[in-house]
Design an enzyme around this catalytic site. Structure first.
Site, PDB file in Angstrom:
ATOM      1  N   ASP A 126       1.994  -1.262  11.863  1.00 48.10           N
ATOM      2  CA  ASP A 126       0.812  -1.468  11.199  1.00 48.10           C
ATOM      3  C   ASP A 126       0.323  -3.162  11.656  1.00 48.10           C
ATOM      4  O   ASP A 126      -0.767  -3.679  11.362  1.00 48.10           O
ATOM      5  CB  ASP A 126       0.505  -1.573   9.652  1.00 48.10           C
ATOM      6  CG  ASP A 126       0.480   0.071   9.341  1.00 48.10           C
ATOM      7  OD1 ASP A 126       0.099   0.941  10.124  1.00 48.10           O
ATOM      8  OD2 ASP A 126       1.006   0.296   8.170  1.00 48.10           O
ATOM      9  N   ARG A 153       2.929   5.828  -3.527  1.00 44.02           N
ATOM     10  CA  ARG A 153       4.039   6.694  -3.764  1.00 44.02           C
ATOM     11  C   ARG A 153       4.205   6.363  -5.197  1.00 44.02           C
ATOM     12  O   ARG A 153       4.830   7.255  -5.962  1.00 44.02           O
ATOM     13  CB  ARG A 153       5.283   6.162  -3.085  1.00 44.02           C
ATOM     14  CG  ARG A 153       4.965   6.802  -1.657  1.00 44.02           C
ATOM     15  CD  ARG A 153       6.207   6.145  -0.606  1.00 44.02           C
ATOM     16  NE  ARG A 153       6.353   6.666   0.775  1.00 44.02           N
ATOM     17  CZ  ARG A 153       5.298   6.422   1.700  1.00 44.02           C
ATOM     18  NH1 ARG A 153       4.139   5.866   1.520  1.00 44.02           N
ATOM     19  NH2 ARG A 153       5.278   6.964   2.882  1.00 44.02           N
ATOM     20  N   ARG A 200      -8.561  12.359  12.106  1.00 48.70           N
ATOM     21  CA  ARG A 200      -7.371  11.968  12.194  1.00 48.70           C
ATOM     22  C   ARG A 200      -6.539  13.213  12.210  1.00 48.70           C
ATOM     23  O   ARG A 200      -6.683  13.976  11.350  1.00 48.70           O
ATOM     24  CB  ARG A 200      -6.756  10.929  11.162  1.00 48.70           C
ATOM     25  CG  ARG A 200      -7.335   9.863  11.386  1.00 48.70           C
ATOM     26  CD  ARG A 200      -6.966   8.745  10.307  1.00 48.70           C
ATOM     27  NE  ARG A 200      -5.452   8.486  10.624  1.00 48.70           N
ATOM     28  CZ  ARG A 200      -4.914   7.449   9.821  1.00 48.70           C
ATOM     29  NH1 ARG A 200      -5.334   6.850   8.827  1.00 48.70           N
ATOM     30  NH2 ARG A 200      -3.501   7.182  10.077  1.00 48.70           N
ATOM     31  N   LYS A 216       0.747  -1.229   0.055  1.00 46.53           N
ATOM     32  CA  LYS A 216       0.073  -0.098  -0.147  1.00 46.53           C
ATOM     33  C   LYS A 216       0.763   1.309   0.062  1.00 46.53           C
ATOM     34  O   LYS A 216       0.733   2.160  -0.638  1.00 46.53           O
ATOM     35  CB  LYS A 216      -1.121  -0.160   1.192  1.00 46.53           C
ATOM     36  CG  LYS A 216      -1.981   1.118   1.210  1.00 46.53           C
ATOM     37  CD  LYS A 216      -3.240   0.544   2.060  1.00 46.53           C
ATOM     38  CE  LYS A 216      -2.781   0.501   3.789  1.00 46.53           C
ATOM     39  NZ  LYS A 216      -2.794   2.184   3.935  1.00 46.53           N
TER      40      LYS A 216
HETATM   41  C1  S3P Z   1       2.692   4.835   6.216  1.00 50.78           C
HETATM   42  C2  S3P Z   1       3.271   5.195   7.244  1.00 50.78           C
HETATM   43  C3  S3P Z   1       2.519   4.793   8.691  1.00 50.78           C
HETATM   44  C4  S3P Z   1       1.674   3.506   8.499  1.00 50.78           C
HETATM   45  C5  S3P Z   1       0.719   3.765   7.518  1.00 50.78           C
HETATM   46  C6  S3P Z   1       1.322   4.102   6.171  1.00 50.78           C
HETATM   47  C7  S3P Z   1       3.063   5.246   4.863  1.00 50.78           C
HETATM   48  O1  S3P Z   1       2.040   5.899   9.268  1.00 50.78           O
HETATM   49  O2  S3P Z   1       1.081   3.586   9.764  1.00 50.78           O
HETATM   50  O3  S3P Z   1      -0.214   2.568   7.109  1.00 50.78           O
HETATM   51  O4  S3P Z   1       2.755   4.893   3.901  1.00 50.78           O
HETATM   52  O5  S3P Z   1       3.835   6.235   4.945  1.00 50.78           O
HETATM   53  P1  S3P Z   1       2.841   7.060  10.031  1.00 50.78           P
HETATM   54  O6  S3P Z   1       3.750   7.588   9.185  1.00 50.78           O
HETATM   55  O7  S3P Z   1       1.796   8.113  10.431  1.00 50.78           O
HETATM   56  O8  S3P Z   1       3.411   6.491  11.264  1.00 50.78           O
END
Ligand code: S3P
Length: 442
Positions: free
Chosen positions: A323, A29, A125, A24
């Site tokens: 996660d 990205r 959030r 994901k």
């Molecule tokens: C992610 C970073 C994490 C993760 C999220 C995806 C990302 O969050 O929990 O599922 O793709 O950069 P945080 O950067 O808020 O820790």
């Protein structure tokens, strides 16, 4: 792709190979950063998930051409082509925090107004963590609830570089500021207390614009990006499979469901906290390297059932497994001594308050759990029983409940199961392929 909203999952033995959807974080990205290239960027292996669809739709609203179609391997393949400009509508990021945070950074560098919003969970959030540093770079940003929550209104353009110190190790914050830094005058640095996933840095390097990244002895991570003079250099981006989705099967295997191999998984060390955590618990995990893709290592991960002892997770390991902490709770329950997690306060601002919702879900299947402000403790020697779990709009809670059912003594009914489409719409197909059984109730 969607998933049924109410299911009943039965206890089962599982075994075999599983090819989970594309990662994901990498899928987002590939699209968002691919839109900075001069020419179309070809992407493959993207997760056919709700979150990735949110990024694709957002980019279209911002003027990019995104053409994606399903490929034989279950992923999405196609092209993304910028440039991005002021959107002619509100940008809806759905359930996707990564889309909203990274797009905030991108929008800060675009002349004009961008309004970012999302579903009920996303609008709960925090966004000040990205809005404040972007304001310091020169973007004008307003957000609901005193600047704390989406919708977010960004008037971008005319950015100057910054030197931001983030109080939390968050790849979303780091990436938002780095992406704004591409459009700033002068260099931009982000300092974080610990390293977080470095996919943005790796992909920018893959597309011809390396980012400097240093990790100091005390764990502090500093990344520095220089402005992008022209576009990024197009290169194909093939997305490896998602370790956070593989984690469900790896935990099931470690708890005795059977031997399972997740193939072609992104093996970035900052994403393999689940492997380290399972090994700390005493699980047999084999990592077989399979080369690399778009600057990311790829591996097959195999877990063989065995007796688990107990473990405490904290610090860097918690960032690397952030996660996967919900499903790891099940490994704690089926271990001899249990699992304790500290330093995971970030879980409270994920798709749900994941500590509270996880504790409720575990109790609903008869498991004892102690909820803590920054984590949890799950005593060992427990086996889930039958019950009914509500996912509260959180895909990882829905899938954790499904694995509890697989490992348990009776069926578990899960409400709000449709949330799994956020990251893993084919979860039930893979469950069936590995030997599991689910009834669709609604
Ligand atoms: C992610 C970073 C994490 C993760 C999220 C995806 C990302 O969050 O929990 O599922 O793709 O950069 P945080 O950067 O808020 O820790």
């Amino acid at each position: 792709m969607t998933a049924p909203d109410r299911v009943r999952i039965h206890p089962a033995e599982l075994s075999g190979q599983v090819a989970v959807p594309g990662d994901k974080s990498l899928s987002h990205r590939a699209l968002l950063i691919g839109a900075f290239a001069d020419e179309p960027v070809r992407v493959a292996g993207l997760a056919p998930s709700g979150d990735v669809a949110s990024s694709a739709a957002a980019l279209r609203t911002m003027g990019a051409t995104v053409e994606l179609s399903p490929a034989d391997d279950g992923g999405l393949t196609g092209t993304v082509h910028g440039p991005l400009g002021e959107p002619d509508d509100v940008v809806d990021c759905g359930n996707s925090g990564t889309s909203l945070r990274l797009l905030a950074g991108i929008a800060a560098g675009i002349e004009g107004i961008t309004v970012l919003t999302g579903d009920r969970s996303l609008r709960r959030r925090p966004v000040d963590r990205v809005a404040v540093p972007l304001q310091r770079m020169g973007a004008r940003i307003d957000a609901r609830d005193g600047g704390h929550r989406p919708p977010l209104v960004i008037r971008g353009g005319d950015l100057t570089g910054t030197d931001h110190r983030s109080p939390v190790a968050s790849a979303q914050i780091k990436s938002a500021i780095v992406l704004a830094g591409l459009r700033a005058s002068g260099p931009t640095s982000v300092t974080s207390p610990l390293p977080s996933r470095d996919h943005t840095e790796r992909l920018l390097a893959h597309l011809g614009h390396p980012v400097q990244r240093e990790v100091f002895r005390d764990g502090t991570e500093v990344v520095t990006v220089t402005p992008l003079e022209r576009g990024l250099t197009p290169a194909d981006v093939v997305v490896a499979r998602d370790p956070s989705s593989a984690a469900f099967w790896l935990v099931a295997a470690a708890c005795g469901a059977g031997t399972i191999t997740a193939t072609g998984v992104c093996a970035n060390p900052l994403r393999l906290g689940v492997v380290t955590a399972l090994r700390r618990l005493g699980a047999a995990v084999e990592v077989i390297e399979r080369g690399s893709s778009a600057g990311e290592p790829v591996a097959d991960l195999t877990v063989t059932p065995g007796q688990l002892a107990g473990a405490t997770l904290q610090g860097q390991l918690v960032v690397d497994a952030i996660d996967e902490l919900p499903v790891l709770a099940l490994a704690g329950a089926c271990s001899a001594e249990g699992l304790e997690v500290h330093d995971a306060g970030e879980l409270r601002v994920k798709e749900s308050d994941r500590i509270a919702v996880l504790a409720t879900a575990l109790r609903a299947v008869g498991l004892e759990v102690e909820e803590r402000p920054d984590g949890y403790r799950v005593p060992g020697g427990q086996r889930p029983g039958p019950g009914t779990v509500e996912a509260h709009g959180d895909h990882r809670i829905a899938m954790t409940a499904a694995i509890a059912a697989v490992l348990g003594t009776g069926p578990v009914e899960i409400g709000g199961f449709g949330a799994v489409a956020t990251s893993y719409p084919t979860f039930l197909d893979d469950l069936a392929r590995l030997g599991g059984r689910a009834e669709v109730l609604a």
